[in-house]
Write a protein that holds these residues in place. Sequence first.
Motif, PDB file in Angstrom:
ATOM      1  N   ALA A 116      40.717  31.783  47.616  1.00  0.00           N
ATOM      2  CA  ALA A 116      39.761  32.348  46.860  1.00  0.00           C
ATOM      3  C   ALA A 116      40.202  33.403  45.723  1.00  0.00           C
ATOM      4  O   ALA A 116      39.548  33.196  44.785  1.00  0.00           O
ATOM      5  N   LEU A 117      41.009  34.192  45.975  1.00  0.00           N
ATOM      6  CA  LEU A 117      41.515  35.117  45.313  1.00  0.00           C
ATOM      7  C   LEU A 117      42.376  34.672  44.022  1.00  0.00           C
ATOM      8  O   LEU A 117      42.108  34.588  42.951  1.00  0.00           O
ATOM      9  N   ARG A 118      43.302  33.713  44.432  1.00  0.00           N
ATOM     10  CA  ARG A 118      44.151  33.090  43.354  1.00  0.00           C
ATOM     11  C   ARG A 118      43.744  32.062  42.751  1.00  0.00           C
ATOM     12  O   ARG A 118      43.846  31.885  41.447  1.00  0.00           O
ATOM     13  N   ASP A 119      43.108  31.076  43.470  1.00  0.00           N
ATOM     14  CA  ASP A 119      42.916  29.586  42.881  1.00  0.00           C
ATOM     15  C   ASP A 119      41.429  29.727  42.163  1.00  0.00           C
ATOM     16  O   ASP A 119      41.101  29.194  41.264  1.00  0.00           O
ATOM     17  N   VAL A 166      32.298  47.341  56.854  1.00  0.00           N
ATOM     18  CA  VAL A 166      32.521  46.422  55.729  1.00  0.00           C
ATOM     19  C   VAL A 166      34.164  46.454  55.245  1.00  0.00           C
ATOM     20  O   VAL A 166      34.801  47.693  55.459  1.00  0.00           O
ATOM     21  N   TYR A 167      34.882  45.393  55.048  1.00  0.00           N
ATOM     22  CA  TYR A 167      36.166  45.258  54.817  1.00  0.00           C
ATOM     23  C   TYR A 167      36.234  44.607  53.652  1.00  0.00           C
ATOM     24  O   TYR A 167      35.772  43.520  53.356  1.00  0.00           O
ATOM     25  N   GLY A 168      36.950  45.171  52.476  1.00  0.00           N
ATOM     26  CA  GLY A 168      37.087  44.419  51.207  1.00  0.00           C
ATOM     27  C   GLY A 168      38.659  44.399  50.767  1.00  0.00           C
ATOM     28  O   GLY A 168      39.484  44.915  50.957  1.00  0.00           O
ATOM     29  N   LEU A 169      38.688  43.354  49.780  1.00  0.00           N
ATOM     30  CA  LEU A 169      39.951  43.009  49.147  1.00  0.00           C
ATOM     31  C   LEU A 169      39.569  42.390  47.671  1.00  0.00           C
ATOM     32  O   LEU A 169      38.851  41.718  47.641  1.00  0.00           O
ATOM     33  N   LEU A 170      40.336  43.194  46.873  1.00  0.00           N
ATOM     34  CA  LEU A 170      40.123  42.848  45.357  1.00  0.00           C
ATOM     35  C   LEU A 170      41.182  41.993  44.918  1.00  0.00           C
ATOM     36  O   LEU A 170      42.281  42.170  45.357  1.00  0.00           O
ATOM     37  N   ASN A 171      40.872  41.278  43.867  1.00  0.00           N
ATOM     38  CA  ASN A 171      41.881  40.378  43.345  1.00  0.00           C
ATOM     39  C   ASN A 171      42.971  41.190  42.843  1.00  0.00           C
ATOM     40  O   ASN A 171      44.039  40.738  42.667  1.00  0.00           O
ATOM     41  N   ASP A 177      50.284  37.659  51.441  1.00  0.00           N
ATOM     42  CA  ASP A 177      50.986  36.755  51.940  1.00  0.00           C
ATOM     43  C   ASP A 177      52.614  36.489  51.107  1.00  0.00           C
ATOM     44  O   ASP A 177      53.036  35.450  51.006  1.00  0.00           O
ATOM     45  N   GLY A 178      52.476  37.625  50.198  1.00  0.00           N
ATOM     46  CA  GLY A 178      53.830  37.711  49.440  1.00  0.00           C
ATOM     47  C   GLY A 178      53.685  36.645  48.113  1.00  0.00           C
ATOM     48  O   GLY A 178      54.681  36.687  47.439  1.00  0.00           O
ATOM     49  N   ARG A 179      52.604  36.227  47.909  1.00  0.00           N
ATOM     50  CA  ARG A 179      52.288  35.499  46.548  1.00  0.00           C
ATOM     51  C   ARG A 179      51.446  36.450  45.731  1.00  0.00           C
ATOM     52  O   ARG A 179      50.638  36.947  46.331  1.00  0.00           O
ATOM     53  N   ALA A 180      51.514  36.270  44.451  1.00  0.00           N
ATOM     54  CA  ALA A 180      50.722  37.234  43.718  1.00  0.00           C
ATOM     55  C   ALA A 180      49.273  36.637  43.570  1.00  0.00           C
ATOM     56  O   ALA A 180      49.182  35.249  43.958  1.00  0.00           O
ATOM     57  N   VAL A 181      48.274  37.400  43.589  1.00  0.00           N
ATOM     58  CA  VAL A 181      47.112  37.288  43.882  1.00  0.00           C
ATOM     59  C   VAL A 181      46.327  36.815  42.707  1.00  0.00           C
ATOM     60  O   VAL A 181      45.913  35.471  42.314  1.00  0.00           O
ATOM     61  N   ALA A 182      46.223  37.794  41.666  1.00  0.00           N
ATOM     62  CA  ALA A 182      45.735  37.226  40.383  1.00  0.00           C
ATOM     63  C   ALA A 182      46.730  36.473  39.484  1.00  0.00           C
ATOM     64  O   ALA A 182      48.061  36.633  39.650  1.00  0.00           O
ATOM     65  N   SER A 183      45.935  35.483  38.931  1.00  0.00           N
ATOM     66  CA  SER A 183      46.876  34.493  37.984  1.00  0.00           C
ATOM     67  C   SER A 183      46.892  34.798  36.650  1.00  0.00           C
ATOM     68  O   SER A 183      46.480  34.204  35.708  1.00  0.00           O
ATOM     69  N   ASN A 184      46.942  36.175  36.180  1.00  0.00           N
ATOM     70  CA  ASN A 184      46.722  36.623  34.894  1.00  0.00           C
ATOM     71  C   ASN A 184      47.412  35.784  33.779  1.00  0.00           C
ATOM     72  O   ASN A 184      48.351  35.299  33.453  1.00  0.00           O
TER      73      ASN A 184
END
Length: 184
Positions: A116-119, A166-171, A177-184
């Motif tokens: 969801a975050l990366r792709d 509520v639990y949140g996670l931002l891009n 899991d060791g991989r970049a989230v944002a694909s800037n």
Amino acid sequence: MSAGPDFVLRPWEMSDLPVIREAAQDPYIPLITTVPSRYSDRAAEEFVRRQWDRAATGAGYPFAIVRSRDRRPVGAIGLWLRDLPEGRASIGYWMVPYGRGQGVTRAALRTVTGWALRDLGIPRLQLFIEPWNTASARIAVDVGYRHEGLLRGWQQVGDERRDMAVYGLLNSDGPVDGRAVASN
């Protein structure tokens, strides 16, 4: 999608009725989900059709969590897009008893979160967990979600309104899991 070496996430199938029967017998799952509280093949088939409709209409991505070795479903996870115009989506999951304690929920949450975050590039993901559900909260934190607060009377569960943490996670929060989230 692969959720580690032992589990896959796939669309719901009519052959998944046995796991819906098991979930319907759980005292909590039908209260907090759309799993029928009284099992019948017809009600279970309607549940599967609702999952297909959610995917077809863009409301979300519902997945059955399936063991690779015997193709037996053990639970569900969904990415829900109702709030996507505001830059956020939510994730929900459930696991039947024979799927618990194997790390599969953590692997499924990590997989859907990264996707969801990366792709998909969703800026914010959130989970709503009842405060007493420490196992689910621990999984969320292990995957990288941050506890952000308590929403009093947030959700109707059965016959009463209940608080939700509520639990949140931002891009932009960093790797999942060791991989970049944002694909800037």
